[in-house]
Design an enzyme around this catalytic site. Structure first.
Site, PDB file in Angstrom:
ATOM      1  N   GLU A 168      -6.262  -0.117  -6.925  1.00 29.18           N
ATOM      2  CA  GLU A 168      -5.262   0.841  -7.396  1.00 29.18           C
ATOM      3  C   GLU A 168      -4.216   0.039  -8.167  1.00 29.18           C
ATOM      4  O   GLU A 168      -3.542  -0.813  -7.588  1.00 29.18           O
ATOM      5  CB  GLU A 168      -4.639   1.524  -6.169  1.00 29.18           C
ATOM      6  CG  GLU A 168      -4.244   2.954  -6.392  1.00 29.18           C
ATOM      7  CD  GLU A 168      -3.767   3.636  -5.099  1.00 29.18           C
ATOM      8  OE1 GLU A 168      -3.661   4.852  -5.121  1.00 29.18           O
ATOM      9  OE2 GLU A 168      -3.494   2.971  -4.086  1.00 29.18           O
TER      10      GLU A 168
ATOM     11  N   SER B 247       0.825  -1.212   0.000  1.00 26.62           N
ATOM     12  CA  SER B 247       0.000   0.000   0.000  1.00 26.62           C
ATOM     13  C   SER B 247       0.854   1.256   0.000  1.00 26.62           C
ATOM     14  O   SER B 247       0.349   2.336  -0.236  1.00 26.62           O
ATOM     15  CB  SER B 247      -0.923   0.007   1.217  1.00 26.62           C
ATOM     16  OG  SER B 247      -0.155  -0.026   2.393  1.00 26.62           O
TER      17      SER B 247
ATOM     18  N   ASN C 148      -3.285   6.510  -0.457  1.00 26.41           N
ATOM     19  CA  ASN C 148      -2.660   6.725   0.847  1.00 26.41           C
ATOM     20  C   ASN C 148      -1.976   8.080   0.959  1.00 26.41           C
ATOM     21  O   ASN C 148      -1.890   8.646   2.039  1.00 26.41           O
ATOM     22  CB  ASN C 148      -1.709   5.579   1.194  1.00 26.41           C
ATOM     23  CG  ASN C 148      -2.498   4.377   1.699  1.00 26.41           C
ATOM     24  OD1 ASN C 148      -3.680   4.509   2.025  1.00 26.41           O
ATOM     25  ND2 ASN C 148      -1.884   3.220   1.760  1.00 26.41           N
TER      26      ASN C 148
ATOM     27  N   HIS D 186      -3.042  -2.831  -5.674  1.00 22.78           N
ATOM     28  CA  HIS D 186      -3.346  -2.409  -4.302  1.00 22.78           C
ATOM     29  C   HIS D 186      -4.849  -2.507  -4.042  1.00 22.78           C
ATOM     30  O   HIS D 186      -5.633  -1.699  -4.542  1.00 22.78           O
ATOM     31  CB  HIS D 186      -2.839  -0.978  -4.083  1.00 22.78           C
ATOM     32  CG  HIS D 186      -3.114  -0.467  -2.707  1.00 22.78           C
ATOM     33  ND1 HIS D 186      -3.252   0.858  -2.408  1.00 22.78           N
ATOM     34  CD2 HIS D 186      -3.294  -1.133  -1.526  1.00 22.78           C
ATOM     35  CE1 HIS D 186      -3.500   0.997  -1.120  1.00 22.78           C
ATOM     36  NE2 HIS D 186      -3.540  -0.187  -0.580  1.00 22.78           N
TER      37      HIS D 186
END
Ligand SMILES: CCCCCCCCC[C@H](O)CC(=O)SCCNC(=O)CCNC(=O)[C@H](O)C(C)(C)COP(=O)(O)OP(=O)(O)OC[C@H]1O[C@@H](n2cnc3c(N)ncnc32)[C@H](O)[C@@H]1OP(=O)(O)O
Length: 725
Positions: A461, A428, A499, A449
């Protein structure tokens, strides 16, 4: 077809006296203004011709219609199209020309009849469908209301309670259910659809079948008092579930008007509120999301090069923890055979157990049969070594975030997997170039991800490095589609897109409480804004171990703009690590219900003394608006950096990433769309002011400063490709 027109209808009159009108507007035969005006002309002709006794409406290529052309709303919102007279389509064309005609109409429905498509069919005097047809009014999901008479005809065909359920949840029903509800008159195989519809239409003419105008039906409507109670309950639920949206309540106004004052008054009310909702901000946001979501799979330079996805026949997953088992669940649910690798029997058993539990929960809820459970589980095989990896087409590594462990795994994969195999990591935050450092396979290394729980969360992702081949991305986009995820293709960097946007959100919240703001008021304000939960409740849910590991990556990689709060590490030291330990920012009871903890103050005060910050009286009594701005403008700032660096190629991709990865409210259109609704100048000025008072965490980035200086929208394309891709 004229290149300026969008779709058309064609009419063919058969020797039997039936005029078949076909809606043609690929890919879903949406009802554009051109289609609707053509339909009107066809009707006028059919009604005036002596050789036409009845009419059948159908859709080209196995699809009746996906509803009103949604881009038409955008044209009206932007002022590039003049709105037709209120009620012109729903009353003048669909009701007075079609339903009230002296010749009967039958809808022949194959594939889908959604929104305006179903509404058009409900104005016909009978509906015949194929078994796979989907029938629904999903308009509320787009911020609009059923505006072609759906608020009036659906309750009259299926009853008020079922109509409310279908409209308020936006969920379609299948043909069989439609038949038992009375929405569909007959279900027939595809090959018989048109002949049955033609015959049915002639039977109506010859009085062998009833000539039913849905709008005039009353037998399914409850008595007035009962109807009012049902509607009152629906209003209460709607207010609770969608507190920031007006259009569902406006839709209920139209339904109620029809029941209390009759269908004509109901149609007029529907037309009036249908026109009003188009200009609501929430509607603009939701329509933007509809097209942006479909746009994420269009990646310039990748999907426009004619590449065809390769067939992925078998997938291996390394690591059976929460993420690995969730990914395995998602894959086997879409019929991919999966090998799950673990380091020992105990972990393997636990991993397979997690997958089993994920599926069993579906069986318990009744959404999966026992046979389907067995069949799905049979697609999963466990392994303790790499021998079985020799014929896999894709591997997804899902072990803990430890760079050297991942490097070792990828070096091993290169030895055991076939040359064509895609080597994906579910990391991540970690830079993929570092993960692949000990391999020569950089062109097939990619990030996949997933978000936890991976079999439930809709976002994937897809992270590409400078070396990842376009073919690998096309393949992964295809897998994403098959496992029903919305993919967002992003560039490689610490934290990728989601993130990186998430981090300043929690950091801003920590900063505010260290300077005196109340964490529980922050959580409340953020929930009212529309996030599923506030940042403190979220940290508890994720767990402090993960929060600290992620924070470390950001502090290392972006030291100039991170706020180093000690609140979480201090609590972790005291073995309060979030919901799993029943103590974090909140206290948790047996039912995982959270309640504020007065002891939290102690940790905040200690963290404040470590950071050397003081309580700021202004931050102690922030308004809800200020809380939202101080928490989300740093997110906008980071989203701008991500966009400017080319990590995301379109601002709309960041909107979808924020909605599906962070839980940003879809009716606000996503982070960049929302930011543009306030303007780059305003956001810049606020961040600039805070950065002068509170430091570089708030400092607006160069991209934001540039856009603000020009008064330009943040979402406008980045002109110069400063892309890392
Ligand atoms: C005030 C005066 C104004 C005039 C009065 C207006 C009153 C309107 C009244 C009416 O009640 C309102 C409506 O009907 S709103 C539309 C309701 N319909 C929907 O919400 C359906 C939306 N579409 C879907 O759910 C799905 O697309 C699908 C139909 C189930 C198909 O799904 P699938 O996965 O197969 O394909 P997608 O990738 O989703 O879509 C393929 C392409 O088709 C485009 N598209 C789909 N539906 C529409 C649509 N209704 N209008 C325009 N375009 C549509 C979609 O964008 C995709 O396009 P690409 O370019 O990405 O390929």
């Amino acid at each position: 077809m004229d290149s300026r027109t969008k779709g058309k209808t064609v009419m063919e009159v058969g020797g039997d006296g039936v005029a078949v009108i076909t809606l043609i507007n690929p890919p879903v035969n949406s009802l554009s203004f051109d289609v609707l005006y053509n339909l009107k002309s066809n009707y006028e002709e059919a009604l005036s011709r002596n050789d036409v006794k009845a009419i059948v409406i159908t859709g080209a290529k196995g699809k009746f219609s996906g509803g009103f052309d949604i881009s038409g709303f955008g044209e009206i919102q932007k002022g590039t199209r003049k709105e037709p007279k209120v009620g012109y389509i729903s009353i003048d064309i669909i009701t007075d020309l079609l339903e009230a005609a002296r010749k009967p109409s039958v809808a022949a429905i194959d594939g889908l009849a959604l929104g305006g498509g179903l509404e058009l069919s409900m104005a016909c005097h009978a509906r015949i469908s194929t078994p796979g047809a989907q029938l629904g009014l999903p308009e509320l999901q787009l911020g609009v209301i059923p505006g072609f008479g759906g608020t009036q005809r659906l309750p009259r065909l299926v009853g008020l309670t079922k109509a409310l359920e279908m409209i308020l949840t936006s969920k379609p029903v299948r043909a069989e259910e439609g038949h038992s509800l009375g929405l569909i008159d007959a279900v027939v195989p595809s090959a018989e659809l048109l002949t049955t519809a033609r015959r049915w239409a002639l039977d109506i003419v010859e009085r062998r079948k009833p000539w039913i105008s849905s709008l005039l039906k009353t037998d399914k409507l409850p008595p007035l008092g009962e109807a009012r109670e049902i509607l009152k309950f629906a209003r209460g639920q709607t207010r609770k579930q969608a507190p920031n949206m007006k259009h569902p309540l406006m839709c209920l106004d139209a339904l109620e008007m029809g029941i209390v004052s009759g269908p004509r008054a109901g149609l007029e009310k529907e037309a009036e509120v249908g026109s009003q909702v188009i200009s609501l901000d929430t509607t603009k946001g939701l329509i933007h999301v509809f097209f942006s979501q479909r746009g994420t799979a269009k990646v310039p330079g990748v999907t426009d090069g004619g590449l065809v996805p390769r067939k992925i026949k078998k997938v291996a997953i390394i690591g059976g923890g929460l993420m690995g088992s969730g990914i395995a669940t998602a894959l086997i649910l879409s019929n991919y055979p999966v090998i799950l690798k673990e380091v020992n029997e105990k972990f393997l058993e636990a991993g397979i157990g997690r997958v089993k539990a994920n599926l069993q929960s579906r069986v318990r809820k009744g959404s999966m049969s026992k046979e389907k459970f067995e069949k799905t589980m049979s697609l999963l095989k466990g392994s303790l070594d790499y021998e079985s990896f020799r014929d896999v087409d894709m591997v997804i590594e899902a072990v803990i975030e430890n760079i050297s462990l991942k490097q070792q795994i990828f070096a091993d994969l290169e030895k055991y997997c076939p040359q064509h195999c895609i080597l994906a990591s579910n990391t991540s935050t970690i830079d993929l170039n570092k993960i692949g450092e000990r391999t020569k396979s950089q062109d097939r290394i990619v990030g996949a991800h997933f978000f936890s729980p991976a079999h439930v969360m809709p976002l994937l992702e897809i992270v590409r490095t400078n070396h990842t081949s376009a073919q690998v991305i096309v393949d992964l986009l295809d897998v994403g589609k098959k496992i029903k995820k919305t993919p967002v293709v992003v560039g490689n960097c610490t934290g990728f897109a989601v993130n990186r946007m998430f981090f300043p959100y929690t950091q801003a919240a920590m900063f505010l409480v260290e300077r005196g703001a109340d964490p529980y008021l922050i959580d409340m304000a953020i929930s009212k804004f529309g996030m599923p939960m506030g940042p403190f409740r979220l940290c508890d849910l994720v767990g402090f171990g993960v929060a600290i590991a992620t924070a470390t990556q950001f502090i290392e990689n972006f030291p100039e703009r991170t706020y180093k709060s000690m609140i979480i590490p201090l609590m972790q030291e005291d073995k309060r690590a979030g919901e799993a330990t029943r103590k974090g920012f909140y206290l948790y009871d047996d039912k995982r219900k959270a309640k504020p903890d007065p002891e939290l103050k102690k940790y905040i005060e200690k963290a404040r003394s470590i950071s050397g910050g003081n309580v700021d009286p202004k931050l102690v009594k922030l308004s809800e608006k200020e809380i939202i701005e101080m928490t989300f403008f740093p997110v906008v700032n980071e989203a701008c950096r991500v966009f400017a660096e080319g990590i995301a190629v379109k601002a709309a991709d960041l909107d979808i990433a924020a909605i599906m990865g962070m839980g940003f409210p879809p009716y606000r259109g996503g982070i960049m769309f929302w930011a543009d609704s306030m303007g780059s100048k305003y956001i810049y000025s606020r961040l600039d002011e805070w950065s002068k008072t509170y430091g570089d965490f708030f400092k607006p980035c160069a991209f934001l400063a540039e856009r603000a200086s020009k008064g330009a929208p943040l979402s406008a394309p980045v002109e110069q490709a400063r892309s890392r891709l």
